[in-house]
Write a protein that holds these residues in place. Sequence first.
Motif, PDB file in Angstrom:
ATOM      1  N   ILE A   7       0.835  -1.209   0.000  1.00 19.64           N
ATOM      2  CA  ILE A   7       0.000   0.000   0.000  1.00 19.64           C
ATOM      3  C   ILE A   7       0.866   1.254   0.000  1.00 19.64           C
ATOM      4  O   ILE A   7       0.583   2.225  -0.701  1.00 19.64           O
ATOM      5  N   LEU A   8       1.953   1.219   0.784  1.00 16.15           N
ATOM      6  CA  LEU A   8       2.863   2.369   0.841  1.00 16.15           C
ATOM      7  C   LEU A   8       3.525   2.611  -0.522  1.00 16.15           C
ATOM      8  O   LEU A   8       3.687   3.755  -0.948  1.00 16.15           O
ATOM      9  N   ILE A   9       3.899   1.531  -1.206  1.00 16.86           N
ATOM     10  CA  ILE A   9       4.537   1.664  -2.516  1.00 16.86           C
ATOM     11  C   ILE A   9       3.545   2.225  -3.534  1.00 16.86           C
ATOM     12  O   ILE A   9       3.874   3.116  -4.325  1.00 16.86           O
ATOM     13  N   PHE A  10       2.317   1.700  -3.500  1.00 18.38           N
ATOM     14  CA  PHE A  10       1.282   2.202  -4.405  1.00 18.38           C
ATOM     15  C   PHE A  10       1.036   3.686  -4.145  1.00 18.38           C
ATOM     16  O   PHE A  10       0.912   4.487  -5.074  1.00 18.38           O
ATOM     17  N   GLY A  11       0.983   4.063  -2.858  1.00 17.28           N
ATOM     18  CA  GLY A  11       0.804   5.463  -2.496  1.00 17.28           C
ATOM     19  C   GLY A  11       1.968   6.325  -2.964  1.00 17.28           C
ATOM     20  O   GLY A  11       1.787   7.467  -3.394  1.00 17.28           O
ATOM     21  N   PHE A  12       3.182   5.782  -2.893  1.00 11.15           N
ATOM     22  CA  PHE A  12       4.378   6.512  -3.332  1.00 11.15           C
ATOM     23  C   PHE A  12       4.332   6.793  -4.832  1.00 11.15           C
ATOM     24  O   PHE A  12       4.663   7.898  -5.279  1.00 11.15           O
ATOM     25  N   GLY A  38      -4.558   9.626  -2.350  1.00 11.84           N
ATOM     26  CA  GLY A  38      -5.654   8.740  -1.983  1.00 11.84           C
ATOM     27  C   GLY A  38      -6.999   9.395  -2.221  1.00 11.84           C
ATOM     28  O   GLY A  38      -7.085  10.584  -2.545  1.00 11.84           O
ATOM     29  N   MET A  39      -8.046   8.588  -2.088  1.00 11.61           N
ATOM     30  CA  MET A  39      -9.412   9.068  -2.289  1.00 11.61           C
ATOM     31  C   MET A  39     -10.236   8.732  -1.050  1.00 11.61           C
ATOM     32  O   MET A  39      -9.817   7.956  -0.205  1.00 11.61           O
ATOM     33  N   GLY A  40     -11.439   9.309  -0.967  1.00 13.73           N
ATOM     34  CA  GLY A  40     -12.331   8.995   0.142  1.00 13.73           C
ATOM     35  C   GLY A  40     -12.110   9.866   1.360  1.00 13.73           C
ATOM     36  O   GLY A  40     -11.586  10.981   1.246  1.00 13.73           O
ATOM     37  N   PRO A  41     -12.454   9.360   2.553  1.00 10.96           N
ATOM     38  CA  PRO A  41     -12.365  10.152   3.783  1.00 10.96           C
ATOM     39  C   PRO A  41     -10.922  10.564   4.112  1.00 10.96           C
ATOM     40  O   PRO A  41      -9.980   9.815   3.855  1.00 10.96           O
ATOM     41  N   LYS A  42     -10.786  11.745   4.695  1.00 19.33           N
ATOM     42  CA  LYS A  42      -9.461  12.229   5.090  1.00 19.33           C
ATOM     43  C   LYS A  42      -8.938  11.476   6.312  1.00 19.33           C
ATOM     44  O   LYS A  42      -9.673  11.204   7.252  1.00 19.33           O
ATOM     45  N   ARG A  56      -5.774  10.561   2.201  1.00 17.94           N
ATOM     46  CA  ARG A  56      -7.110   9.987   2.296  1.00 17.94           C
ATOM     47  C   ARG A  56      -7.058   8.467   2.409  1.00 17.94           C
ATOM     48  O   ARG A  56      -6.027   7.851   2.130  1.00 17.94           O
ATOM     49  N   ALA A  57      -8.178   7.890   2.792  1.00 16.51           N
ATOM     50  CA  ALA A  57      -8.214   6.484   3.216  1.00 16.51           C
ATOM     51  C   ALA A  57      -7.955   5.463   2.120  1.00 16.51           C
ATOM     52  O   ALA A  57      -7.330   4.433   2.353  1.00 16.51           O
ATOM     53  N   LEU A  58      -8.443   5.714   0.901  1.00 22.75           N
ATOM     54  CA  LEU A  58      -8.351   4.702  -0.150  1.00 22.75           C
ATOM     55  C   LEU A  58      -7.163   4.971  -1.075  1.00 22.75           C
ATOM     56  O   LEU A  58      -7.139   5.981  -1.784  1.00 22.75           O
TER      57      LEU A  58
END
Length: 336
Positions: A7-12, A38-42, A56-58
């Motif tokens: 998830i961290l790599i995808f976010g990066f 990210g998308m969705g809730p902060k 954001r969460a997603l």
Amino acid sequence: MNIIVAILIFGFIIFIHELGHFYFAKKAGVTIYEFSIGMGPKIFSKEKNNTLYSLRALPIGGYVAMAGEDEESDDENSFDKKPIKDRLASIFAGPVANIVLCFVLLSGFFMIVGTPTTNILEQVAESSPAYEAGLKKGDKIISVDNKSISNFEELSSAISSSNGKELKVKYNRNSSVETTSIKPVKNNEKYIIGITPKNEKNPIKAIPYAFSTTYNTSKSMLQFIWKLVTGQLSGNIVNSLAGPVGVVQIVSNAATSGILNLVYLTAIISLNIGLMNLLPIPALDGWRILILMIEALRRGKKLPAKVEGYINGIGLIALLSFMIFITYKDILRIIG
């Protein structure tokens, strides 16, 4: 733990993409409301210099919210009031940042593991055409069909261009020159004989090899997309596609096999995201680039902001629907 790393790599990768947009928009003086990963809730947000920076969460995307991007704005520094060249640079910068990230990561990767540029064999797959023809580890390929071979690129090119025709291969083994015949087989639209070259650790060669790998992989990806769009691919293509959940699982699996595999996969995913965003599909960067080019050809006459907003909105709904469908298929595949 591996899922968190994925998830961290995808976010990066998304961060680098949005950072490209953000940097060039800021450089052009565009008013930016929010820079989000990210998308969705902060989950977290902080405001600085009238720009909100949020997480954001997603982890399925991100965005840079600019004044006048999708609607008309009275702000004199809005995106739509900037020259076409500044707007093009801001939009292009996202996909280009992903492609550059791929090149940088591959450069480091090949500096560490070496480049498969030699014509000496490191591995010969069992039951492969090369194995059946008698080739072994340590053999040095001298020529193919009487054409001299000095590196792996030349050898690979000779095999790829054979179209399955039997090749006369001359090789050196223990100072003895021998000849054999090999008939390549087709695998994933490419002809192979089942060999792996010996890597050469040379930092000087790593950078140009990273560049050629980025170029060739981009070419293969675009050819796949073209065949997908034109219906030239056979079989159930949907099952071979992966959404965010599938990508996270793939990266998670790569994390278990070492940091180098993770670096390589991160580079390929970044390149994929960069190229996909250049496609002229509503809601993607490629569509905005197309609209700006049309505006330039019309000598500055813009498409009405509301019309462009509606088109992007429809495109976004279609993409999200497709993403949900692919995510559903990912979950079924993981459960299965």
